[in-house]
Design a protein around this motif. Sequence first.
Motif, PDB file in Angstrom:
ATOM      1  N   LYS C 281       0.713  -1.182  -0.059  1.00 28.18           N
ATOM      2  CA  LYS C 281      -0.209  -0.078  -0.013  1.00 28.18           C
ATOM      3  C   LYS C 281       0.934   1.369  -0.101  1.00 28.18           C
ATOM      4  N   LEU C 282       1.822   1.145   0.763  1.00 28.73           N
ATOM      5  CA  LEU C 282       2.765   2.225   0.683  1.00 28.73           C
ATOM      6  C   LEU C 282       3.793   2.492  -0.214  1.00 28.73           C
ATOM      7  N   GLN C 283       3.912   1.496  -1.005  1.00 31.72           N
ATOM      8  CA  GLN C 283       5.077   1.666  -1.988  1.00 31.72           C
ATOM      9  C   GLN C 283       4.649   2.719  -3.238  1.00 31.72           C
ATOM     10  N   LYS C 285       3.843   5.915  -2.675  1.00 30.27           N
ATOM     11  CA  LYS C 285       3.036   7.003  -2.154  1.00 30.27           C
ATOM     12  C   LYS C 285       3.718   7.865  -1.894  1.00 30.27           C
ATOM     13  N   PRO C 286       3.476   9.323  -2.236  1.00 27.85           N
ATOM     14  CA  PRO C 286       4.145  10.569  -2.001  1.00 27.85           C
ATOM     15  C   PRO C 286       4.105  10.949  -0.684  1.00 27.85           C
ATOM     16  N   GLU C 287       3.060  10.701  -0.166  1.00 30.07           N
ATOM     17  CA  GLU C 287       2.936  10.950   1.496  1.00 30.07           C
ATOM     18  C   GLU C 287       3.817  10.168   2.369  1.00 30.07           C
ATOM     19  N   TYR C 288       4.008   8.900   1.910  1.00 27.98           N
ATOM     20  CA  TYR C 288       5.157   8.022   2.596  1.00 27.98           C
ATOM     21  C   TYR C 288       6.420   8.622   2.517  1.00 27.98           C
ATOM     22  N   GLU C 289       6.852   8.980   1.181  1.00 29.57           N
ATOM     23  CA  GLU C 289       8.265   9.616   0.921  1.00 29.57           C
ATOM     24  C   GLU C 289       8.471  10.844   1.735  1.00 29.57           C
ATOM     25  N   GLU C 312      -4.096   5.111   8.508  1.00 32.37           N
ATOM     26  CA  GLU C 312      -4.622   5.463   7.095  1.00 32.37           C
ATOM     27  C   GLU C 312      -4.829   4.375   6.138  1.00 32.37           C
ATOM     28  N   PHE C 313      -3.607   3.399   6.060  1.00 39.57           N
ATOM     29  CA  PHE C 313      -3.480   2.753   4.824  1.00 39.57           C
ATOM     30  C   PHE C 313      -3.972   1.373   5.294  1.00 39.57           C
TER      31      PHE C 313
END
Lengths: 133, 556, 319
Positions: C281-283, C285-289, C312-313
């Motif tokens: 899911k996080l792969q 994702k701009p908010e993750y980075e 959230e995810f």
Amino acid sequence: MSSSKKIRVLVAKPGLDGHDRGAKIVARALRDAGMEVIYTGLRQTPEMVVRAALDEGVHCIGLSILSGAHNALFPRIMELLKAEGVDDILVVGGGIIPEDDIPDLKKAGISEIFGPGTTLQEIVEYIQANVKL
Amino acid sequence: MDEKVTLPDAVKDWEDTEVKSTVARFPERQEHFKTVSGVPINRLYTPLDVEDVDYQRDLGFPGMYPFTRGVQPTGYRGRLWTMRQYSGFATASETNERFRFLLEQGQTGLSVAFDLPTQIGYDSDHELARGEVGKVGVAIDTLQDMELLFNGIPLDKVSTSMTINAPAAVLLAMYIAVGEKQGVSMDKLRGTIQNDILKEYAARGTYIFPPTPSMRLITDIFRFCSEKMPLFNTISISGYHIREAGSTAIQEVAFTLANGIAYVTSAIEVGLDVDSFASRLSFFFGSASEFFEEIAKFRAARRIWARIMRERFKANDDRSCMMRFHTQTAGYTLTAQQPDNNIVRVTLQALQAVLGGTQSLHTNSRDEALSLPTEQSVQIALRTQQIIAHETAVTDTLDPIAGSYFVESLTHNIEKKSLEYIEKIDAMGGATVAIENGFIQREIHNSAYDYQTSVDKKDRVVVGMNEYVVNEAQQFDYLRVNPQAEQEQIQRLKEVRSRRKDDEVKSALVALGNAAKGDTNLMPLILDAVRVYATLGEICSVLRDVFGEYKAPDIL
Amino acid sequence: MSVTELVDGVLSGNRRYLARLISLIENEDRLAQDALIQLYKHTGKAYVIGVTGPPGSGKSSLVTKLTAEFRKRSKTIGVVCVDPSSPFTGGALLGDRIRMQEHSLDDEVFVRSMGTRGHLGGLSRAASDTVRVIDAFGKDIIFVETVGTGQSEVEVIEIAHTVIVTDVPGSGDDIQAIKAGIMEIAAIFVVNKSDYPGADKKVAEINTMLDLDPRERAWRPPVLLTNSRTGDGIAELADKLQEHLKYLKDSGMLEQKGLQRSREELQSIMKYKLTQELSQKLQGKPEYEKAIRMIAARKKDPYTVAEQLIAEFLFSEIR
């Protein structure tokens, strides 16, 4: 495809020849190239080689013979593989093998013969390029 | 300037002025130079490099302890080395023809190559023998094959070397039995059996039984021969195969002598007096492509062995301290590419062996990276030895290369480094343990891997193979072993089995099996069995049942 | 190849399908899990024996000899040999088969070599699934052999009903290198190469060590002498193994272990699935980075961000 997929190779010494310098060096080079190498040790019958290859789920079999018994043993291994319905294992050979013998060995299904003077890199690259994963 | 400059200062001065300015303008080919064994090679050797060497203590005189300069007081001025080409293929009668050819060509001793089933104690009709019969040597199943092999060759006139290890006792028994049939008693037989099982475990792979019973067979042979066959060399302790498996020169010396120590130790442990058998021990080395280190290796090996025998085993007889050895040029240096170049390699390697004072020599044929040699190639190989013997005059004085600062320094260094290895092996409990735990095999394998890598990277140039390569087709004929040989051999074996007296065979084998369980000398019982045409496979099978089989350690 | 084909192949005793399925397990192929789902009810029959010990302590030789002994007792055998993969290249040299040659043509023996790889699901996942399919395939006894020096190997060995720890005379304090976790679960100690000097001394050392263990145990691990060359002591070891299995059954330990294993396995699968789910899911994702950069710059703390991202995810759908 999963990231943990690996090329698995069986390095085998069929016949009675005890000269395993080359087989061991090749096994180590394949390992260093990231492959999983199953080494059988000396004195393997064709039946033992094929059984090990199938049970271990290898993609490639590397055979080494320096005694001159290749014309009897290599084709026998190919026959046994065929009898098992295997057509997706790459089989390569090396050793003291006269050039005149190579066409018949290839006809029997050996993909490539690596003679004296072959570099380890050539063998690694050939296997990487030709195995069916 | 009147004041005399000391040598160290002079050397330093030369380095600082002449060398420095030249190197600044013309850099040397490599930053560091070293031998195959990893010994650094200096730009120049001077008396400073041999300061540790004491002439009388370390070099001495030919024929005198420590034998650095040779084992014979007159060297090749007295008698040339024995020119002995290893040969054998297909059936006994075909090999017999090759033997006669070689003797006609001026060869002075025979050297028998056996096929793999024979070396591993299987008859030609065994499942594992398939495809191997007669391939790398002659197939011997019964005494009848041995009779054919030496047909018309009087055993009191030749010396015969047999490359046979695990079943050495059986082949020696057959040789004795052939002698009996020719009317030559065993005390007149001359020759050598390889009989060196430790290097089979370590490097060559034709073992059968585990170490303990194998050592027993070897000491049985030592005892038997010390009583009945005074002219026969009971073992040829071999570094050749260790080298061929990839070792360096230093490892070759160290592991061979460590094996030698193990044999002498076990013979002493079973109650033999060291001077009763030690003079019949012989050695076998390779001669690879490194001119000076190889010559130094032969000289160092002689010196170390002499000291081991005197200091460690307290041998009184000088002959017990004398290392006599056979040499073969290194098979692994031959290239399949441009095979005629191999003639040159072999010439240099043969010259090294002669300058190193070998007692006998096999020169490889140019085509051996491809197959067994043809008659023509063998002839060139033999001629190479004859040219060195008769046309170069290197044979006219003894140990001509002694006194070279470089060679004496190398000799000293090889001795030192080999002894370090031997100490390490001693600490493990000796060569047998160091082989069973895989130490020796791992050391050899690592050197082999380094060598291959340096060739692949072209750090080491092999002419015609990784440099100066031409496009070529294999241009000459090579020897093909008669494809019918396997069937013919199996047929003959069947005939022998059907003609012999089964009850005699059976009782001989039963007696052998019972003796194997105890500790009587097995040689006479094996001799009884071969005389009644028990096969090699039958004899080894009886021993396998009692002794078990060796399993190699995983060393990778 | 379909799942049904694989499952039917394995259940019908076709070793080609077994080998194929193990490869799929090793490659973490989705097909493998589907097959395992169907095979699960056919497992739980085999007696799993872990063999561990320092390098050179004769593990493969011992397994070879035990295999011969149990074949004499009409048992069918599976062997899984685990060897370390290079952490740098991922390659591995798997040499245990060398010693298993005498069984290489016996249809009732199946040997498989595994590298430790960098398995996402952990080595123990791949190895225990491999043991499981060999179990479903119908082998009576399955040996799992590994050098017992790493944490992942402790986990592998924990799947065994009985753990044998091997050692050899004169090996100094090699056994100290074995993870404490393994020493605690060892059921039988074996001193191999009984004909070597110092064998009895080694046995005494291990016994002393065991006597120092303050725990009260109904099964006090025996220390046996064997010789893989002559076969001395092998039959006794096989007897002892069967005795241990009986002890496990009679004392209720077997059942207890089964429950424990199932609990751990369920937890580990859930953990794995959650981790996998989350990382997918996080792969990219701009908010993750972005969050990572904020943490590095000390503008946010990783504790809060972790909770936020998980909420959230991962839990948004569940909620």
